[in-house]
Design a protein around this motif. Structure first.
Motif, PDB file in Angstrom:
ATOM      1  N   ASP A 204       0.726  -1.307   0.161  1.00  0.00           N
ATOM      2  CA  ASP A 204      -0.063   0.029  -0.050  1.00  0.00           C
ATOM      3  C   ASP A 204       0.968   1.248   0.003  1.00  0.00           C
ATOM      4  OD1 ASP A 204      -1.880   1.996   0.392  1.00  0.00           O
ATOM      5  OD2 ASP A 204      -2.753   1.079   1.865  1.00  0.00           O
ATOM      6  N   PRO A 205       1.075   1.960  -1.035  1.00  0.00           N
ATOM      7  CA  PRO A 205       2.199   3.064  -1.114  1.00  0.00           C
ATOM      8  C   PRO A 205       1.425   4.400  -0.408  1.00  0.00           C
ATOM      9  CG  PRO A 205       0.696   2.832  -3.250  1.00  0.00           C
ATOM     10  CD  PRO A 205       0.470   1.710  -2.498  1.00  0.00           C
ATOM     11  N   GLY A 206       0.018   4.023   0.081  1.00  0.00           N
ATOM     12  CA  GLY A 206      -0.578   5.127   0.849  1.00  0.00           C
ATOM     13  C   GLY A 206       0.078   5.154   2.205  1.00  0.00           C
ATOM     14  N   GLY A 207       0.284   4.128   2.792  1.00  0.00           N
ATOM     15  CA  GLY A 207       0.639   3.874   4.049  1.00  0.00           C
ATOM     16  C   GLY A 207      -0.832   3.682   4.966  1.00  0.00           C
ATOM     17  N   HIS A 218      -2.081  11.598   2.034  1.00  0.00           N
ATOM     18  CA  HIS A 218      -1.518  11.002   3.433  1.00  0.00           C
ATOM     19  C   HIS A 218       0.093  11.013   2.973  1.00  0.00           C
ATOM     20  CE1 HIS A 218      -0.975   8.593   7.019  1.00  0.00           C
ATOM     21  NE2 HIS A 218      -0.398   8.033   6.233  1.00  0.00           N
ATOM     22  N   ASN A 219       0.309  10.620   1.897  1.00  0.00           N
ATOM     23  CA  ASN A 219       1.651  10.348   1.337  1.00  0.00           C
ATOM     24  C   ASN A 219       2.001  11.611   0.345  1.00  0.00           C
ATOM     25  OD1 ASN A 219       4.391   9.570   0.537  1.00  0.00           O
ATOM     26  ND2 ASN A 219       3.783   7.613  -0.292  1.00  0.00           N
ATOM     27  N   SER A 226       6.128   3.726   2.602  1.00  0.00           N
ATOM     28  CA  SER A 226       5.502   2.797   3.253  1.00  0.00           C
ATOM     29  C   SER A 226       5.807   1.432   3.056  1.00  0.00           C
ATOM     30  CB  SER A 226       3.881   2.901   2.613  1.00  0.00           C
ATOM     31  OG  SER A 226       3.066   1.858   3.282  1.00  0.00           O
ATOM     32  N   THR A 227       5.801   0.561   4.083  1.00  0.00           N
ATOM     33  CA  THR A 227       5.877  -0.818   3.862  1.00  0.00           C
ATOM     34  C   THR A 227       4.678  -1.829   4.719  1.00  0.00           C
ATOM     35  OG1 THR A 227       7.131  -0.811   6.054  1.00  0.00           O
ATOM     36  CG2 THR A 227       8.649  -0.751   4.078  1.00  0.00           C
ATOM     37  N   ARG A 228       3.710  -0.859   4.652  1.00  0.00           N
ATOM     38  CA  ARG A 228       2.316  -1.468   5.098  1.00  0.00           C
ATOM     39  C   ARG A 228       1.595  -2.044   3.987  1.00  0.00           C
ATOM     40  NH1 ARG A 228       1.279   0.723  10.379  1.00  0.00           N
ATOM     41  NH2 ARG A 228      -0.768  -0.112   9.875  1.00  0.00           N
TER      42      ARG A 228
END
Length: 439
Positions: A204-207, A218-219, A226-228
């Motif tokens: 998820d690049p948005g975190g 958000h990002n 993000s690594t989420r």
């Protein structure tokens, strides 16, 4: 943690190469040489779009994008033969025409995004010689995967990163305008001959953004890294004929077969955790949760004609994924590019058609809503047609691209409360102009 471990393990494969004989520093493919082996290129793109019929409302919107690309040959700069680095950043400003005027699933401009200054890609790459290459850092999957070269001049965003993938993946996936930490291994020569691309990206690049929050906000600056959200895996096999040497022309034919798998959680589009329809007033309101998502795609291209001043090529793509957790379960698109029309060798005429189908489970959910008293249409499909003409004004510097887009059943029939929450959006006609300045 699993993703971080994978990235670290694969990065250890990039061992230094043996020293090579001293060579002349490579010239910049584009842009300006800041130093031997260090190149800076810039592209300024501006889109003016007018919705002249249908959609959310009539009117015009404009968006601009400045892109800067810095590339470094580390063999020349630091004696690290076989290594190179690259970074790219955007400055984006303007009103997004899709959200404010049209309302379609497919963005009418592939540069529209939240106004901001944003870091995009930032990676290092190790050449493995004839074996291929290894790239790691902050990456965008749409830079290499699922792309058709014949669609490069089309302005609608679905001809790049398709609606099928953008709608299925958290925050739209690792694609413009959001890149994410990842690693890509290329084996063989997928760019010019036969090979294989393998990629793993943060899920998820948005975190960790909240429900209803725009992941781009958000990002906002592209520095969240993000690594989420689990991990997103991509694999693509490529084969085809070799392009003519010394010519700016496509390969005679290309075939790509790809697949993807995402380890994050995904909600059912119809049922809750007890098996009731989410439209049922007795529902818990908590969707059934799936532990993964997946899909496959194919891309085919062919050059139909090649002459002294141009060529004609065609492309087709297909994307399929399960409809129980994705609104769009099938997308088909195709088109053609004609370089050198009307005796103008640098110009290109492009045509593209895209059809995205809403899956059966999502259509059944709409029928459930109607059965329980909500007045609304049943979603079906969205079709996009684009025709544009890229005219060179100053060779290698400035081009103008007038375009027309027809959007049939925008948002696949999903109503927009700003217009009428009980009726589907009317078909839209968009006229526009793109200007591209490179330096």
């Amino acid at each position: 943690m699993r993703l971080r471990t994978t990235l670290a393990a694969l990065a250890l494969l990039a061992l230094p190469a043996a020293p090579r004989a001293e060579e002349t520093p490579p010239a910049c493919e584009s842009g300006t040489a800041l130093a031997p082996g260090l190149c800076l290129a810039g592209t300024l793109t501006g889109d003016a779009m007018a919705n002249v019929s249908g959609g959310i409302r009539r009117g015009a919107a404009a968006v601009g994008q400045l892109r800067l690309d810095l590339t470094a040959d580390l063999g020349t700069l630091a004696g690290l033969d076989g290594w190179r680095m690259a970074a790219s950043a955007f400055a984006i400003y303007g009103r997004q025409p899709t959200a404010t005027r049209v309302g379609s699933l497919a963005p009418v401009s592939n540069i529209e995004a939240l106004s901001t200054v944003r870091l995009f890609e930032f990676w290092a790459e190790r050449s493995l010689g004839e074996w291929g290459s290894l790239r790691f850092g902050q990456l965008a999957a749409d830079a290499e995967f699922a792309a058709a070269s014949g669609a490069a001049n089309l302005v609608n965003g679905t001809f790049g990163w398709p609606v099928a993938l953008a709608g299925a993946l958290p925050s739209g996936g690792p694609a413009y305008p959001l890149a994410t930490p990842g690693i890509r291994l290329a084996l063989g020569d997928p760019e010019g001959a036969t090979g294989l691309r393998l990629g793993v990206f943060s899920g998820d690049p948005g975190g960790a953004y909240g429900e209803g929050t725009d992941p781009q906000r958000h990002n906002r600056y592209g520095t969240l890294f993000s690594t989420r959200g689990g991990a997103f895996y991509l694999a693509e096999a490529v084969t085809g004929g070799e392009a003519p040497e010394g010519e700016d022309a496509p390969r005679p034919w290309v075939l790509k077969l790809g697949g993807w798998y995402h380890t994050g959680g995904f909600d059912s589009v119809r049922f809750d955790d007890a098996g009731l329809s989410l439209a049922d007033p007795a529902s818990s309101g908590t969707p059934r949760r799936f532990g993964n998502n997946y899909g496959g795609y194919a891309v085919a291209e062919a050059t139909l004609w090649r002459g002294e001043e141009g060529w004609v090529s065609v492309f087709g793509r297909a994307f399929a994924q399960p409809g129980d957790r994705n609104a769009v379960d099938l997308q088909l698109d195709g088109g053609l590019a004609w370089r050198g029309p009307f005796g103008r060798g640098g110009d290109t005429l492009s045509l593209g058609v895209s059809w995205a189908r809403i899956g059966a489970r999502s259509r059944d959910f709409d029928r459930d809503l109607i059965a329980f008293g909500t007045t609304r249409p049943v979603r079906s499909h969205e079709t996009v047609v684009e025709l544009n003409y890229d005219a060179v004004v100053i060779e290698d510097r400035l081009s103008l691209r007038p375009l027309a887009q027809l959007l049939f059943n925008p948002a696949a029939g999903e109503p927009d409360e700003r217009r009428d929450r009980t009726r589907a959006l009317p078909d839209a006609v968009v006229l526009g102009m793109r200007a591209v300045l490179t330096f």
